[in-house]
Design a protein around this motif. Structure first.
Motif, mmCIF file in Angstrom:
data_model
loop_
_atom_site.group_PDB
_atom_site.id
_atom_site.type_symbol
_atom_site.label_atom_id
_atom_site.label_comp_id
_atom_site.label_asym_id
_atom_site.label_seq_id
_atom_site.Cartn_x
_atom_site.Cartn_y
_atom_site.Cartn_z
ATOM 1 N N PRO A 165 -1.597 -3.221 9.576
ATOM 2 C CA PRO A 165 -1.888 -2.807 8.190
ATOM 3 C C PRO A 165 -1.116 -1.536 7.833
ATOM 4 N N ASP A 166 -0.671 -1.466 6.597
ATOM 5 C CA ASP A 166 0.109 -0.328 6.119
ATOM 6 C C ASP A 166 -0.279 -0.096 4.668
ATOM 7 N N PRO A 167 -0.853 1.060 4.339
ATOM 8 C CA PRO A 167 -1.300 1.289 2.965
ATOM 9 C C PRO A 167 -0.173 1.404 1.946
ATOM 10 N N THR A 168 1.066 1.434 2.395
ATOM 11 C CA THR A 168 2.185 1.624 1.460
ATOM 12 C C THR A 168 2.894 0.334 1.081
ATOM 13 N N CYS A 169 2.522 -0.815 1.676
ATOM 14 C CA CYS A 169 3.241 -2.043 1.342
ATOM 15 C C CYS A 169 2.364 -3.264 1.560
ATOM 16 N N ALA A 170 2.764 -4.376 0.958
ATOM 17 C CA ALA A 170 2.020 -5.628 1.090
ATOM 18 C C ALA A 170 2.135 -6.156 2.523
ATOM 19 N N PRO A 171 1.058 -6.758 3.054
ATOM 20 C CA PRO A 171 1.074 -7.222 4.443
ATOM 21 C C PRO A 171 1.945 -8.457 4.646
ATOM 22 N N PHE A 172 2.454 -8.593 5.858
ATOM 23 C CA PHE A 172 3.258 -9.743 6.273
ATOM 24 C C PHE A 172 2.508 -11.053 5.988
#
Length: 332
Positions: A118-125
């Motif tokens: 998870p990454d709050p700066t981009c849409a998930p894979f």
């Protein structure tokens, strides 16, 4: 009988989609470019026409000036030369995409760079079942298993609180990593102002303009030493040990990168606090992704290709390494 995927042609300077006469992530100016994301080893300037997400086009314009851009939303389909083309999230950085190609009853996914955390700066894979999956292998060795993101962020804040008369200077690449470190700090409840090197300002502003909340950011340059005690300062890796950093109050030098798993890399950069924080899939994420997608063939573009190709072959998945040039892993 036609060979699977023979309508795309991997060349040293990019992948040519022959029926569309378009190139994916070409390393030289091309008439038609399909770009996965904004890092400089994948997104170059000078193309006659560029298809990418709106965020990637904005990043390219910030770096190279105006682009002959055609924005493509996630899940939207465009058709070039009989090829249906979709962009789906890759989870790497803001606007990053996998490029899904459908032609002649076959589906090929060119993933670019990606991660599964998870990454709050981009849409998930978004996993897409396909016949051929073109993957990176930046961390394609079993030794690379990234720790939990929250644990690494907690190491950063713990060092800060244990040394109130010092600052923590974090080396982070300008696109993706710097903004992720900031956003992960905010997600862990760190609300203090964060000070940034001027080289990070433009892309931080771009992220904010695209809806990523980074909290209060302040320029670090020209600030009195006393004000920076007990603060987090972010800078490009090249500034960690140069004259710029000498104005800081006895900085604890940190570096946010998946390569901090390799102790020698930390030693070479004089890093006191290595933070293993990667924007690329680790070994388990690479192999779990291939298991989930279940392609007939795997093509590996760059990184530690041999181990991943061997893993595929032991599971009766046809695999090959591509000889593409110019794709680097130092943006991690």
């Amino acid at each position: 009988m036609a060979k699977l995927g023979d309508w795309i042609d991997p060349q040293p300077h990019g992948i040519h989609v022959k029926p569309a006469d378009a190139w994916i992530d070409p390393s030289c100016p091309s008439p038609r470019a399909l770009v996965t994301h904004g890092h400089a080893d994948h997104a170059r300037g000078g193309h006659d026409a560029v298809w990418a997400t709106a965020e990637t086009l904005a990043i390219m314009e910030a770096r190279y000036g105006p682009q002959a851009g055609h924005p493509v939303g996630y899940g939207e389909t465009l058709r070039l030369g009989g090829v249906d083309i979709r962009f789906v999230p890759a989870g790497h950085v803001l606007g990053s995409a996998q490029i899904v190609l459908e032609h002649r009853g076959e589906t090929i996914v060119v993933s670019g760079d990606y991660k599964r955390r998870p990454d709050p700066t981009c849409a998930p894979f978004e996993p897409v079942p396909c016949d051929i999956f073109v993957t990176e292998a930046t961390f394609g060795l079993p030794v690379f298993r990234h720790p939990e993101t929250g644990d690494e962020i907690d190491k950063l804040t713990a060092a800060l609180h244990a040394n109130p008369d010092r600052c923590v200077l974090v080396g982070a690449y300008a696109l993706g990593k710097a903004q992720r470190v900031i956003a992960e700090l905010r997600a862990r409840g760190f609300d203090d102002p964060i000070y940034i090197h001027g080289a990070l300002q433009r892309l931080c502003d771009l992220y904010v303009a695209h809806g990523v909340d980074l909290g209060e950011l302040r320029p670090a340059t020209g600030v009195p030493k006393a004000e920076l005690k007990g603060r987090i300062v972010l800078a490009p890796p090249g500034a960690l040990n140069d004259r710029w950093s000498r104005r800081l109050p006895d900085p604890i030098t940190a570096m946010a990168s998946g390569w901090m798993r390799v102790r020698q890399r930390a030693v070479q950069r004089n890093v006191e606090l290595p933070l293993i924080l990667s924007d690329h899939a680790d070994w388990d994420e690479l192999t779990d992704t291939l298991t989930e997608i279940a392609p007939k063939e795997v093509w590996v573009t760059h990184g530690r290709e041999e181990a991943l190709v061997h893993w595929c072959m032991t599971r009766q998945i046809k695999a090959r390494a591509l000889a593409l040039i110019g794709y680097e892993d130092e943006d991690d």
